[in-house]
Design a protein around this motif. Sequence first.
Motif, PDB file in Angstrom:
ATOM      1  N   UNK A   1       3.697   8.746  -2.344  1.00 39.39           N
ATOM      2  CA  UNK A   1       2.454   7.998  -3.352  1.00 39.39           C
ATOM      3  C   UNK A   1       3.298   6.758  -3.891  1.00 39.39           C
ATOM      4  N   UNK A   2       4.527   6.871  -3.860  1.00 37.22           N
ATOM      5  CA  UNK A   2       5.191   5.839  -4.703  1.00 37.22           C
ATOM      6  C   UNK A   2       6.240   4.873  -3.439  1.00 37.22           C
ATOM      7  N   UNK A   3       5.807   5.356  -2.167  1.00 37.27           N
ATOM      8  CA  UNK A   3       6.627   4.425  -1.113  1.00 37.27           C
ATOM      9  C   UNK A   3       5.713   3.364  -0.657  1.00 37.27           C
ATOM     10  N   UNK A   4       5.998   2.094  -0.795  1.00 35.24           N
ATOM     11  CA  UNK A   4       5.292   1.080  -0.254  1.00 35.24           C
ATOM     12  C   UNK A   4       5.278   1.201   1.231  1.00 35.24           C
ATOM     13  N   UNK A   5       4.176   1.001   2.068  1.00 32.40           N
ATOM     14  CA  UNK A   5       4.403   1.046   3.334  1.00 32.40           C
ATOM     15  C   UNK A   5       5.274   0.489   4.201  1.00 32.40           C
TER      16      UNK A   5
ATOM     17  N   UNK B   1       0.839  -1.212  -0.083  1.00 35.49           N
ATOM     18  CA  UNK B   1       0.097  -0.131   0.033  1.00 35.49           C
ATOM     19  C   UNK B   1       0.649   1.244   0.148  1.00 35.49           C
ATOM     20  N   UNK B   2       0.719   2.376  -0.780  1.00 40.23           N
ATOM     21  CA  UNK B   2       1.147   3.499  -0.890  1.00 40.23           C
ATOM     22  C   UNK B   2       1.558   4.372   0.600  1.00 40.23           C
ATOM     23  N   UNK B   3       2.542   4.725   0.968  1.00 39.75           N
ATOM     24  CA  UNK B   3       2.441   5.311   2.517  1.00 39.75           C
ATOM     25  C   UNK B   3       1.089   6.192   2.283  1.00 39.75           C
TER      26      UNK B   3
ATOM     27  N   UNK C   1       8.668  10.700  -1.988  1.00 38.84           N
ATOM     28  CA  UNK C   1       7.342  10.800  -2.288  1.00 38.84           C
ATOM     29  C   UNK C   1       6.418   9.812  -1.873  1.00 38.84           C
TER      30      UNK C   1
END
Lengths: 155, 449
Positions: A57-61, A18-20, A55
């Motif tokens: 929106x493109x960082x996997x949690x 999931x994106x952070x 960023x």
Amino acid sequence: MELRINQKTYQVDADADTPLLWVIRDDLGMTGTKYGCGLAQCGACSVLVDGNVVRSCVTPVAGVVGREVTTIEAIETDDVGKRVVATWVEHQVAQCGYCQSGQVMAATALLKNNPKPSNEQIEAAMVNLCRCGTYNAIQAAVHDLAGLSATKGEA
Amino acid sequence: MNNSRFARTAGWLAVPCLIAAGLLAWYVTREPVSPFESRQVAVADIDPALVARGEYVAPLSDCVACHSVPGGAPFAGGLEMATPLGAIHATNVTPDRETGIGNYSLAQFDRAVRHGVAPGGRRLYPAMPYPSYAKLSDDDVRALYAFFMKGVAPVKQANIPSDIPWPLNMRWPVALWNGVFTDSAPYVEKAGQDPLWNRGAYIVQGAGHCGSCHSPRGLAFNEKALDESGTPFLAGALLDGWYAPSLRNDHNTGLGRWTEPEIVQFLKTGRNQHAVVFGSMTEAFNNSTQFMNDEDLAAIARYLKSLPGDHQRDGTPWQYQSVAATKPNTPGAHTYETRCASCHGLDGKGQPEWMPPLAGATSALASENASAINITLNGSQRVVAAGVPDAYRMPAFREQLSDQQIAEVLTYVRSTWGNRSEAVDAKAVSKLREHTDPASSSPIILQMR
């Protein structure tokens, strides 16, 4: 999984990929961080992870477990962040304001890593997009913070 | 006098010529023998278990990739493929009796799939991978037939004729091509290899038709090798504006650094710590490999890991090197930091397995740079695993970066973190930009070389 955000610990039930940004906004309700392009291109979703701008929106949690995340909500608890926000207000940078939390994050990360950046370094670091075109105001504020040729109140 | 002798000689010569022509005509239109000739089954009697088996073999063979168009009915055909001679279109393979294959007997179906011969002896173009499907077992062909007759809904949709002009549109010369370049025998298990390896070989060479993209082709567009007996087999090839990398044990440009479980993970989930599917492989993953069962995936991995690499072709083994403390101050490095590093990392290591590393990436180490340019220009398609589109995709930089900027940033990527491959020329970017422009008059859809 356990996340550290703004010096607080949160238990989050989310898929690893999931994106952070979704977790911050939808699960934890901190909506100061904005969704812009979803492709790491515009910078509206910028947050700090261990002091570096990321960023969200493109960082996997799963990638920020065990690291310290700072969002715009807590940026003024940081000395540099507090100065950035104050200078932003002083220069009245914001217009619509949508991109500005990301802009503040980018400026804070820059100044934390390099308190006296050159004009070139500022240009290289401040790449977030602003649809209102507040670039001149952003440049003036960051120049002010970096102690470069002040654009206001010159003696 | 002279004239009559000439006529007589010509007359005598005409006889063998006519015989030869007759033989040729027979050869190029003959229908190859099918083991199912006398074993036609009534469609009504087809066992549902066989249909279910065929429902597995069809995605194993990735039929839908070509025999459908996006948004169209499955297997109704229509996909346009540009060839150097003109466009051809994949056909309707639904069991519609008028426009599809509803009237095909099992033997006719077999001849089309394994030999590339349609009813009446008309040759299919080898865009249909029958040189690979020739390896399919009788059982799998029977299962496929059962699935296409009973498991697929008939769709009335007429086939689109090819654009290839006369006389190039004559199909019979393909029979001669087949005679030279194909081997029509089904896969025979290799003694001395374990069952897993043999199963892997069967899928990779046959149904999976991996070589269609990953094996280099000769001057006649023939795959240079159809199995592991030839070293060009799966050694990497340029096709459709993408470079399908080596699937052999090449350390840099192949699967040398991948373990068998990592290959399985890649084919099952579309990603692993080394790479994420992109380019044409996204379709192969979305439509085919993710539906293979674990045993078949393990078999594929076992087989691929048995193919030796080629040190000479592959070069000095790649090793990670960190970027020097004083970062290179080049335009390429700057573009990388602002456009790429958010996902792929300043250290080039990406965020495995969601965002692939560029350090040590095959596309950054292969001398063919088409994949690197293409993905930068056009981005990636959605990777859809188990019905769920993935959260991250490579954006298209076509509108944001110039040819020069793309050349610079790719040159940086290809020469950093231990990557050591040739610089990218802006002209190569410009060429691919034109060929992959949706509005281009010279698109590359099926460009094999």
